[in-house]
Design a protein around this motif. Structure first.
Motif, PDB file in Angstrom:
ATOM      1  N   SER A  83      89.874  15.375  86.985  1.00 32.34           N
ATOM      2  CA  SER A  83      90.042  14.612  85.741  1.00 32.34           C
ATOM      3  C   SER A  83      91.406  14.872  85.111  1.00 32.34           C
ATOM      4  O   SER A  83      91.517  15.133  83.915  1.00 32.34           O
ATOM      5  CB  SER A  83      88.928  14.968  84.749  1.00 32.34           C
ATOM      6  N   LEU A  84      92.421  14.791  85.913  1.00 36.75           N
ATOM      7  CA  LEU A  84      93.770  15.095  85.444  1.00 36.75           C
ATOM      8  C   LEU A  84      94.250  14.058  84.436  1.00 36.75           C
ATOM      9  O   LEU A  84      93.908  12.866  84.517  1.00 36.75           O
ATOM     10  CB  LEU A  84      94.729  15.167  86.624  1.00 36.75           C
ATOM     11  N   THR A  85      95.023  14.531  83.493  1.00 34.71           N
ATOM     12  CA  THR A  85      95.627  13.674  82.471  1.00 34.71           C
ATOM     13  C   THR A  85      97.147  13.881  82.492  1.00 34.71           C
ATOM     14  O   THR A  85      97.630  14.884  83.030  1.00 34.71           O
ATOM     15  CB  THR A  85      95.092  14.013  81.077  1.00 34.71           C
ATOM     16  N   PRO A  86      97.895  12.964  81.904  1.00 37.96           N
ATOM     17  CA  PRO A  86      99.354  13.148  81.848  1.00 37.96           C
ATOM     18  C   PRO A  86      99.761  14.465  81.195  1.00 37.96           C
ATOM     19  O   PRO A  86     100.834  15.001  81.500  1.00 37.96           O
ATOM     20  CB  PRO A  86      99.828  11.944  81.040  1.00 37.96           C
ATOM     21  N   GLU A  87      98.924  14.993  80.314  1.00 38.68           N
ATOM     22  CA  GLU A  87      99.232  16.267  79.662  1.00 38.68           C
ATOM     23  C   GLU A  87      99.179  17.449  80.620  1.00 38.68           C
ATOM     24  O   GLU A  87      99.643  18.543  80.291  1.00 38.68           O
ATOM     25  CB  GLU A  87      98.271  16.515  78.496  1.00 38.68           C
ATOM     26  N   ASP A  88      98.637  17.238  81.797  1.00 38.57           N
ATOM     27  CA  ASP A  88      98.605  18.288  82.813  1.00 38.57           C
ATOM     28  C   ASP A  88      99.890  18.332  83.645  1.00 38.57           C
ATOM     29  O   ASP A  88     100.047  19.217  84.489  1.00 38.57           O
ATOM     30  CB  ASP A  88      97.412  18.087  83.750  1.00 38.57           C
ATOM     31  N   THR A  89     100.776  17.403  83.414  1.00 36.08           N
ATOM     32  CA  THR A  89     102.033  17.377  84.153  1.00 36.08           C
ATOM     33  C   THR A  89     102.859  18.620  83.846  1.00 36.08           C
ATOM     34  O   THR A  89     103.143  18.921  82.683  1.00 36.08           O
ATOM     35  CB  THR A  89     102.837  16.122  83.790  1.00 36.08           C
ATOM     36  N   ALA A  90     103.222  19.347  84.883  1.00 38.81           N
ATOM     37  CA  ALA A  90     103.970  20.595  84.720  1.00 38.81           C
ATOM     38  C   ALA A  90     104.272  21.183  86.093  1.00 38.81           C
ATOM     39  O   ALA A  90     103.735  20.719  87.106  1.00 38.81           O
ATOM     40  CB  ALA A  90     103.166  21.603  83.903  1.00 38.81           C
ATOM     41  N   VAL A  91     105.098  22.195  86.085  1.00 37.08           N
ATOM     42  CA  VAL A  91     105.249  23.033  87.267  1.00 37.08           C
ATOM     43  C   VAL A  91     104.207  24.137  87.166  1.00 37.08           C
ATOM     44  O   VAL A  91     104.123  24.821  86.143  1.00 37.08           O
ATOM     45  CB  VAL A  91     106.659  23.639  87.368  1.00 37.08           C
ATOM     46  N   TYR A  92     103.429  24.287  88.206  1.00 37.97           N
ATOM     47  CA  TYR A  92     102.352  25.265  88.221  1.00 37.97           C
ATOM     48  C   TYR A  92     102.778  26.477  89.048  1.00 37.97           C
ATOM     49  O   TYR A  92     103.256  26.332  90.181  1.00 37.97           O
ATOM     50  CB  TYR A  92     101.083  24.652  88.803  1.00 37.97           C
ATOM     51  N   TYR A  93     102.580  27.642  88.471  1.00 37.57           N
ATOM     52  CA  TYR A  93     102.946  28.895  89.111  1.00 37.57           C
ATOM     53  C   TYR A  93     101.713  29.763  89.325  1.00 37.57           C
ATOM     54  O   TYR A  93     100.868  29.867  88.436  1.00 37.57           O
ATOM     55  CB  TYR A  93     103.919  29.679  88.235  1.00 37.57           C
ATOM     56  N   CYS A  94     101.646  30.395  90.468  1.00 44.81           N
ATOM     57  CA  CYS A  94     100.620  31.410  90.660  1.00 44.81           C
ATOM     58  C   CYS A  94     101.290  32.776  90.571  1.00 44.81           C
ATOM     59  O   CYS A  94     102.497  32.908  90.817  1.00 44.81           O
ATOM     60  CB  CYS A  94      99.894  31.239  91.982  1.00 44.81           C
ATOM     61  N   ALA A  95     100.491  33.761  90.208  1.00 51.31           N
ATOM     62  CA  ALA A  95     101.035  35.089  90.009  1.00 51.31           C
ATOM     63  C   ALA A  95      99.991  36.139  90.349  1.00 51.31           C
ATOM     64  O   ALA A  95      98.786  35.920  90.157  1.00 51.31           O
ATOM     65  CB  ALA A  95     101.502  35.260  88.564  1.00 51.31           C
ATOM     66  N   SER A  96     100.468  37.261  90.825  1.00 51.37           N
ATOM     67  CA  SER A  96      99.600  38.390  91.170  1.00 51.37           C
ATOM     68  C   SER A  96      99.652  39.413  90.047  1.00 51.37           C
ATOM     69  O   SER A  96     100.739  39.837  89.622  1.00 51.37           O
ATOM     70  CB  SER A  96     100.075  39.016  92.478  1.00 51.37           C
ATOM     71  N   ALA A  97      98.480  39.792  89.567  1.00 44.01           N
ATOM     72  CA  ALA A  97      98.397  40.682  88.414  1.00 44.01           C
ATOM     73  C   ALA A  97      98.807  42.117  88.751  1.00 44.01           C
ATOM     74  O   ALA A  97      98.833  42.530  89.899  1.00 44.01           O
ATOM     75  CB  ALA A  97      96.979  40.675  87.859  1.00 44.01           C
ATOM     76  N   LEU A  98      99.085  42.845  87.704  1.00 46.90           N
ATOM     77  CA  LEU A  98      99.442  44.258  87.847  1.00 46.90           C
ATOM     78  C   LEU A  98      98.264  45.068  88.372  1.00 46.90           C
ATOM     79  O   LEU A  98      98.448  46.059  89.062  1.00 46.90           O
ATOM     80  CB  LEU A  98      99.904  44.823  86.510  1.00 46.90           C
ATOM     81  N   GLY A  99      97.062  44.631  88.015  1.00 48.65           N
ATOM     82  CA  GLY A  99      95.869  45.355  88.433  1.00 48.65           C
ATOM     83  C   GLY A  99      94.786  44.433  88.935  1.00 48.65           C
ATOM     84  O   GLY A  99      95.055  43.297  89.325  1.00 48.65           O
ATOM     85  N   SER A 100      93.576  44.901  88.889  1.00 43.82           N
ATOM     86  CA  SER A 100      92.449  44.154  89.456  1.00 43.82           C
ATOM     87  C   SER A 100      91.867  43.120  88.492  1.00 43.82           C
ATOM     88  O   SER A 100      91.108  42.249  88.906  1.00 43.82           O
ATOM     89  CB  SER A 100      91.344  45.119  89.871  1.00 43.82           C
ATOM     90  N   ALA A 101      92.227  43.222  87.227  1.00 38.61           N
ATOM     91  CA  ALA A 101      91.693  42.301  86.235  1.00 38.61           C
ATOM     92  C   ALA A 101      92.439  40.968  86.285  1.00 38.61           C
ATOM     93  O   ALA A 101      93.326  40.759  87.109  1.00 38.61           O
ATOM     94  CB  ALA A 101      91.784  42.919  84.845  1.00 38.61           C
ATOM     95  N   ALA A 102      92.057  40.079  85.373  1.00 41.30           N
ATOM     96  CA  ALA A 102      92.633  38.742  85.343  1.00 41.30           C
ATOM     97  C   ALA A 102      93.226  38.473  83.968  1.00 41.30           C
ATOM     98  O   ALA A 102      92.591  37.854  83.116  1.00 41.30           O
ATOM     99  CB  ALA A 102      91.554  37.714  85.665  1.00 41.30           C
ATOM    100  N   PRO A 103      94.423  38.911  83.722  1.00 40.09           N
ATOM    101  CA  PRO A 103      95.047  38.732  82.400  1.00 40.09           C
ATOM    102  C   PRO A 103      95.315  37.268  82.090  1.00 40.09           C
ATOM    103  O   PRO A 103      95.453  36.448  82.998  1.00 40.09           O
ATOM    104  CB  PRO A 103      96.369  39.502  82.522  1.00 40.09           C
ATOM    105  N   ILE A 104      95.411  36.958  80.807  1.00 38.20           N
ATOM    106  CA  ILE A 104      95.720  35.592  80.406  1.00 38.20           C
ATOM    107  C   ILE A 104      97.127  35.492  79.832  1.00 38.20           C
ATOM    108  O   ILE A 104      97.502  34.439  79.308  1.00 38.20           O
ATOM    109  CB  ILE A 104      94.670  35.047  79.417  1.00 38.20           C
ATOM    110  N   VAL A 105      97.890  36.562  79.927  1.00 37.51           N
ATOM    111  CA  VAL A 105      99.271  36.544  79.441  1.00 37.51           C
ATOM    112  C   VAL A 105     100.224  36.849  80.595  1.00 37.51           C
ATOM    113  O   VAL A 105      99.894  37.634  81.493  1.00 37.51           O
ATOM    114  CB  VAL A 105      99.485  37.565  78.303  1.00 37.51           C
TER     115      VAL A 105
END
Length: 122
Positions: A83-105
């Motif tokens: 259900s993508l919208t034009p507001e989803d337009t962006a460059v998407y990056y994946c990243a590996s966290a410092l630890g085992s958790a899933a940070p949101i920052v």
């Protein structure tokens, strides 16, 4: 760890895309993995994250119910976007966290992929 994000492209509003993040050089199986995005002229923002074992997932309010993050044992994390919208337009990056958790920052992540462009037309 080197991360490779792929799967971006051009899609019409209401359509779907599936992004993948693969790790090489070193596994990220013991680390949380997140997706962030950055639209032109805007700051990078959190999209979704998953803990090392996949038991915990987090989503930005703007994508909740439309995007799904998952991971497999082959060192790949996917982001299913519906259900993508034009507001989803962006460059998407994946990243590996410092630890085992899933940070949101972003500060919770050490390694970043190069990004994949998602363009949603209206």
């Amino acid at each position: 760890v080197q991360l490779q994000a792929s799967g971006g492209g051009l899609v019409q509003a209401g359509g779907s895309l599936r992004l993948s993040c693969a790790a090489s050089g070193r596994t990220f199986s013991n680390n949380g993995v997140g997706w962030f995005r950055q639209a032109p002229g805007k700051e990078r923002e959190f999209v979704a994250a998953i803990s090392w074992n996949g038991f915990s997932t987090f989503y930005a309010d703007s994508v909740k119910g439309r995007f799904t993050i998952s991971r497999n044992r082959r060192n790949t994390v996917t982001l299913q976007m519906n259900s993508l919208t034009p507001e989803d337009t962006a460059v998407y990056y994946c990243a590996s966290a410092l630890g085992s958790a899933a940070p949101i920052v972003p500060s919770g992540y050490r390694y970043w992929g190069q990004g994949t462009l998602v363009t949603v037309s209206s």
